[in-house]
Structures are given as C-alpha cells and as structure tokens.
Design an enzyme around this catalytic site. Sequence first.
Site, PDB file in Angstrom:
ATOM      1  N   GLN A 232      -6.845 -19.179  -2.155  1.00 49.04           N
ATOM      2  CA  GLN A 232      -5.700 -20.025  -2.528  1.00 49.04           C
ATOM      3  C   GLN A 232      -6.010 -20.898  -3.747  1.00 49.04           C
ATOM      4  O   GLN A 232      -5.101 -21.474  -4.335  1.00 49.04           O
ATOM      5  CB  GLN A 232      -5.302 -20.937  -1.361  1.00 49.04           C
ATOM      6  CG  GLN A 232      -4.629 -20.233  -0.210  1.00 49.04           C
ATOM      7  CD  GLN A 232      -3.250 -19.679  -0.558  1.00 49.04           C
ATOM      8  OE1 GLN A 232      -2.544 -20.186  -1.428  1.00 49.04           O
ATOM      9  NE2 GLN A 232      -2.868 -18.618   0.122  1.00 49.04           N
TER      10      GLN A 232
ATOM     11  N   ASN B 150      -4.666 -22.540   3.090  1.00 44.96           N
ATOM     12  CA  ASN B 150      -3.457 -21.764   2.790  1.00 44.96           C
ATOM     13  C   ASN B 150      -2.207 -22.272   3.493  1.00 44.96           C
ATOM     14  O   ASN B 150      -1.106 -21.980   3.080  1.00 44.96           O
ATOM     15  CB  ASN B 150      -3.677 -20.293   3.132  1.00 44.96           C
ATOM     16  CG  ASN B 150      -4.300 -20.096   4.494  1.00 44.96           C
ATOM     17  OD1 ASN B 150      -5.357 -20.656   4.781  1.00 44.96           O
ATOM     18  ND2 ASN B 150      -3.664 -19.325   5.340  1.00 44.96           N
TER      19      ASN B 150
ATOM     20  N   CYS C  71      -0.309 -14.225   8.905  1.00 45.21           N
ATOM     21  CA  CYS C  71      -1.107 -13.449   9.858  1.00 45.21           C
ATOM     22  C   CYS C  71      -0.868 -13.924  11.283  1.00 45.21           C
ATOM     23  O   CYS C  71      -1.083 -13.210  12.246  1.00 45.21           O
ATOM     24  CB  CYS C  71      -2.580 -13.575   9.523  1.00 45.21           C
ATOM     25  SG  CYS C  71      -2.880 -13.396   7.778  1.00 45.21           S
TER      26      CYS C  71
ATOM     27  N   SER D 268      -8.575 -12.982  -4.332  1.00 43.45           N
ATOM     28  CA  SER D 268      -7.677 -11.862  -4.116  1.00 43.45           C
ATOM     29  C   SER D 268      -6.568 -11.854  -5.163  1.00 43.45           C
ATOM     30  O   SER D 268      -5.909 -12.871  -5.385  1.00 43.45           O
ATOM     31  CB  SER D 268      -7.073 -11.976  -2.714  1.00 43.45           C
ATOM     32  OG  SER D 268      -6.128 -10.960  -2.506  1.00 43.45           O
ATOM     33  N   ALA D 269      -6.355 -10.692  -5.805  1.00 50.17           N
ATOM     34  CA  ALA D 269      -5.441 -10.618  -6.957  1.00 50.17           C
ATOM     35  C   ALA D 269      -4.001 -10.980  -6.628  1.00 50.17           C
ATOM     36  O   ALA D 269      -3.317 -11.614  -7.434  1.00 50.17           O
ATOM     37  CB  ALA D 269      -5.492  -9.210  -7.559  1.00 50.17           C
ATOM     38  N   HIS D 270      -3.523 -10.587  -5.443  1.00 51.16           N
ATOM     39  CA  HIS D 270      -2.081 -10.752  -5.195  1.00 51.16           C
ATOM     40  C   HIS D 270      -1.662 -12.199  -4.952  1.00 51.16           C
ATOM     41  O   HIS D 270      -0.478 -12.495  -4.842  1.00 51.16           O
ATOM     42  CB  HIS D 270      -1.615  -9.835  -4.054  1.00 51.16           C
ATOM     43  CG  HIS D 270      -1.979 -10.269  -2.665  1.00 51.16           C
ATOM     44  ND1 HIS D 270      -1.104 -10.980  -1.874  1.00 51.16           N
ATOM     45  CD2 HIS D 270      -3.098 -10.107  -1.927  1.00 51.16           C
ATOM     46  CE1 HIS D 270      -1.674 -11.209  -0.693  1.00 51.16           C
ATOM     47  NE2 HIS D 270      -2.887 -10.695  -0.704  1.00 51.16           N
TER      48      HIS D 270
ATOM     49  N   THR E 208     -14.688   5.292  -4.433  1.00 54.51           N
ATOM     50  CA  THR E 208     -14.243   5.457  -5.818  1.00 54.51           C
ATOM     51  C   THR E 208     -13.552   4.186  -6.302  1.00 54.51           C
ATOM     52  O   THR E 208     -12.684   3.640  -5.620  1.00 54.51           O
ATOM     53  CB  THR E 208     -13.282   6.671  -5.921  1.00 54.51           C
ATOM     54  OG1 THR E 208     -13.982   7.821  -5.451  1.00 54.51           O
ATOM     55  CG2 THR E 208     -12.827   6.890  -7.351  1.00 54.51           C
TER      56      THR E 208
ATOM     57  N   GLY F  99      -8.919 -10.261  -0.277  1.00 49.44           N
ATOM     58  CA  GLY F  99      -9.528 -11.473   0.264  1.00 49.44           C
ATOM     59  C   GLY F  99     -10.144 -11.269   1.635  1.00 49.44           C
ATOM     60  O   GLY F  99     -11.235 -11.760   1.930  1.00 49.44           O
TER      61      GLY F  99
HETATM   62  C1  PLP Z   1      -4.239 -14.499   1.666  1.00 48.15           C
HETATM   63  C2  PLP Z   1      -5.519 -15.121   2.051  1.00 48.15           C
HETATM   64  C3  PLP Z   1      -6.614 -14.332   2.444  1.00 48.15           C
HETATM   65  C4  PLP Z   1      -6.503 -12.835   2.595  1.00 48.15           C
HETATM   66  O1  PLP Z   1      -6.415 -12.169   1.354  1.00 48.15           O
HETATM   67  P1  PLP Z   1      -5.881 -10.643   1.369  1.00 48.15           P
HETATM   68  O2  PLP Z   1      -6.118 -10.192  -0.033  1.00 48.15           O
HETATM   69  O3  PLP Z   1      -4.431 -10.730   1.695  1.00 48.15           O
HETATM   70  O4  PLP Z   1      -6.674  -9.907   2.360  1.00 48.15           O
HETATM   71  C5  PLP Z   1      -7.794 -14.959   2.759  1.00 48.15           C
HETATM   72  N1  PLP Z   1      -7.913 -16.296   2.670  1.00 48.15           N
HETATM   73  C6  PLP Z   1      -6.890 -17.096   2.293  1.00 48.15           C
HETATM   74  C7  PLP Z   1      -7.107 -18.570   2.208  1.00 48.15           C
HETATM   75  C8  PLP Z   1      -5.664 -16.528   1.982  1.00 48.15           C
HETATM   76  O5  PLP Z   1      -4.656 -17.314   1.628  1.00 48.15           O
END
Ligand code: PLP
Length: 395
Positions: free
Chosen positions: A182, A154, A328, A202-204, A240, A74
């Site tokens: 989010q 978030n 963060c 973002s996948a996680h 890669t 993200g």
């Molecule tokens: C977690 C988050 C990000 C950052 O994503 P990462 O994959 O951890 O770098 C950016 N924006 C929001 C709103 C998030 O919650």
Amino acid sequence: MEKITSVYLDHAATTPMLSEVYKEMVTALNDIYGNAASLYLKGREADEALEAARSKVAKAIGANPSEIFFTSGGSESNNWAIKGIARANRAKGNHIITSAIEHPSVLESCKALEKEGFEVTYIPVDDKGVVDYTEIVKAIRPETVLISIMSANNEVGTIEPIRAIAELANMSDIPFHTDAVQAIGAIPFNVHEMNISALSLSAHKFGGPKGIGVLYVKKGVKIDKFIDGGHQERNLRAGTSNVPGAVALGKAIEIATENLEENNKKLRNIRKYFLKQVSERIHNISLNGHPSQRLLNNVNISFEGVEGEALLMMLDRSGVYVSTGSACASGSLEPSHVLVAMGLEEEVAQSSIRFTFSPNTTTEEIDYAVNCLYKAVKKIRSISAVRIYKNKVEL
Ligand SMILES: *Cc1c(COP(=O)(O)O)cnc(C)c1O
C-alpha cells in the site's frame, strides 16, 4: 458535462491501469514474446526488457537490480519473504515477530509456519492502528529470525514507524521485512538507507497490471528458494519470466515514484473535500486510523447503526464502489481483524466502510458519491433497529 453514473472509490483493492503502462505492456505482449531464458535474439530481447524493468524497480526503491525478484504479486512476495527467510534461518531460531494488523498473506504465512514449529508474536496496535514499538523491543529473543511489519495498513491507512523498527532489527541482527504494497507511490523508499532486508510490492496497487509483483531481498539475507524448477530469478523463483508484466510494473513504479509528491498533494485535497462533505451531511460517524501519520488516499469511517455490508450493497446499486475493510475478508461475516485489533467493538467494526481515492478522483465524483452515501445511510438508519446512542461527530 457528462452525467456521473458511477464512481470507483476502492483504489486500495486495485487500481485501473495507467494508459502509459497499458501502452508499454501491449507493445511488450505483441513484440517481446521470446522466452527471456532463450539464447537467440528474440530471447535476448526479452531478457533485456526484463532487466531494464528490474533496474527501474531497483532505482525506485534504492536497491541494486540483483536484489529485485519478480513474483506473481504481493501475496506471493509476502509468502516467500516470510517462509523463505524463516526456514533459511531455522538453525538460528524459530521465533518471528509480526503485527496483529497485517494482510492475510502475512498472517496466514505465519500461521503456516506455526504448524512447522515456529513461534509467532503478534504485536498489538493502539487505537489509531500504530504498532507498539516497545512491545517489539520486548518481544525480541535470541531465537528471533524475522521481524515483519507492514509499511502502511490497507484498511485504515495508518503508516507504521518502519524506520525505527528496521533500525532496531538491524541493531539486533534480525532481518526486517515490510509489506509495502500500500505504501509504494505514497511514501518514498530507500531500502538500503532504511535498513530494510526484504520488501514486498505489487503492480496493480499503483497503476500496473494484476499478477505481477516484486520481492526485494537485500544482498546477504538468507532466504530459501520459493519455486523449484528452472534457473530464473537467480535460481530462487522458477518459471518462464512474465516479461510484459515486468515491463508494465517497471513503468508503473517509475511513474508512481516520479509523481509521489504531486499525487500526495492532490490526494490531500481530495481527502479533505470528501471529509468535509461527509461530516456536513452525515452525523454519528467516526473516523478510523491515524489523523496525520497516514496514507492520504484512504478514509475509513464507522457509520453508527449501519451494517457495513448493507451500505456497500446499496452504494453498489448507485454505482459507488467501496469496500468493507479488506476484500480478502469480505464475504465472511467476521469483523475486520484490523479494526478489532484497534479496539473497536465488533458492532462498530462491522459498520465501517473504506473509501480509497485516486489522485484523479474529481470533486464531481465525490459530490455524487457523498450524495448516494447520504441517502443510503439515511435509508438504512430509518429501517434499522439499532439505536443511535451518541450525538456527536468525531473527526
Ligand atoms: C493488496 C495487498 C496485498 C496483496 O497483493 P496481491 O498482489 O493482490 O497479491 C498484500 N498486502 C497489502 C497491504 C495489500 O494491500
């Protein structure tokens, strides 16, 4: 039944991997080890897996596969979207519009651009965390080259009126980017129909692995290359390809979008149950964020007279994992920029804790967590010198 000793309530920070995603990723790690840019069979296999994953992402958000770019997550997607679009359109103008409650990866990208001579307007939010639409209308200038507003916050879970903002941007011929990190899996997206020019995910945050994300960029939107090197990702982002990560992201977004309604239904009940338990047992609290226009996995509460960081650490000792606003920002003693933008006093902002659930969070887990929370708040309040001056529960 097994005795509960820990409860993870920080799904907005990151989620554990879904078992189906894990299985596909392990298979990809073992078997699809070729370099997707190589021309022989092993490489072609990797390329096929990569493109299949790209198609899944495209399908999930209503884009074309050629508009999907894999990134490291993200933060990178936000950096790329903001810097890439701003710089590519520098000849047209030097003005950017964003909000005061964006993720640091958006705000810091804007700060970096300010050093290059860009001007940034940070749109304020109301006390529920909703971005002021009329302020965006007023902020638009002939030199505006980008509007970036997050889909959902978030920290407090407020969903922003991005349909209306995207429409406005489209009518004004300005690219519209949204940080949907989010929101994926929580609200449905059709980026073409919604006039979204660029979107970060973002996948996680939805059951995938860390270190892989996507930037969607609508065909025709001018954006600078982000990493110089090879020709990967349509010659815009070298390196890669992370094939196992992409495969996992593809699987995770497929599951998240397929189960969106069912997950929201579950989360609505979990949230309601949690709020009921908390409000019955703990007084002098207030809820942050929007009551209805919101993510259902998020509860953000200010506990009067309680230092948030102290509460977090006490909960940690009981195995309850929560957060004070954005991960963060934790470690610093600064109050959350989101809560401050919503008008909370510094002291109140610093007494706030974010609880974020998974659709699989159980009532037993919530009972355990609320019991620990009750004890921790009671203990801190008993030793705290801060006077509790209100006598009502605001929910
Ligand atoms: C977690 C988050 C990000 C950052 O994503 P990462 O994959 O951890 O770098 C950016 N924006 C929001 C709103 C998030 O919650």
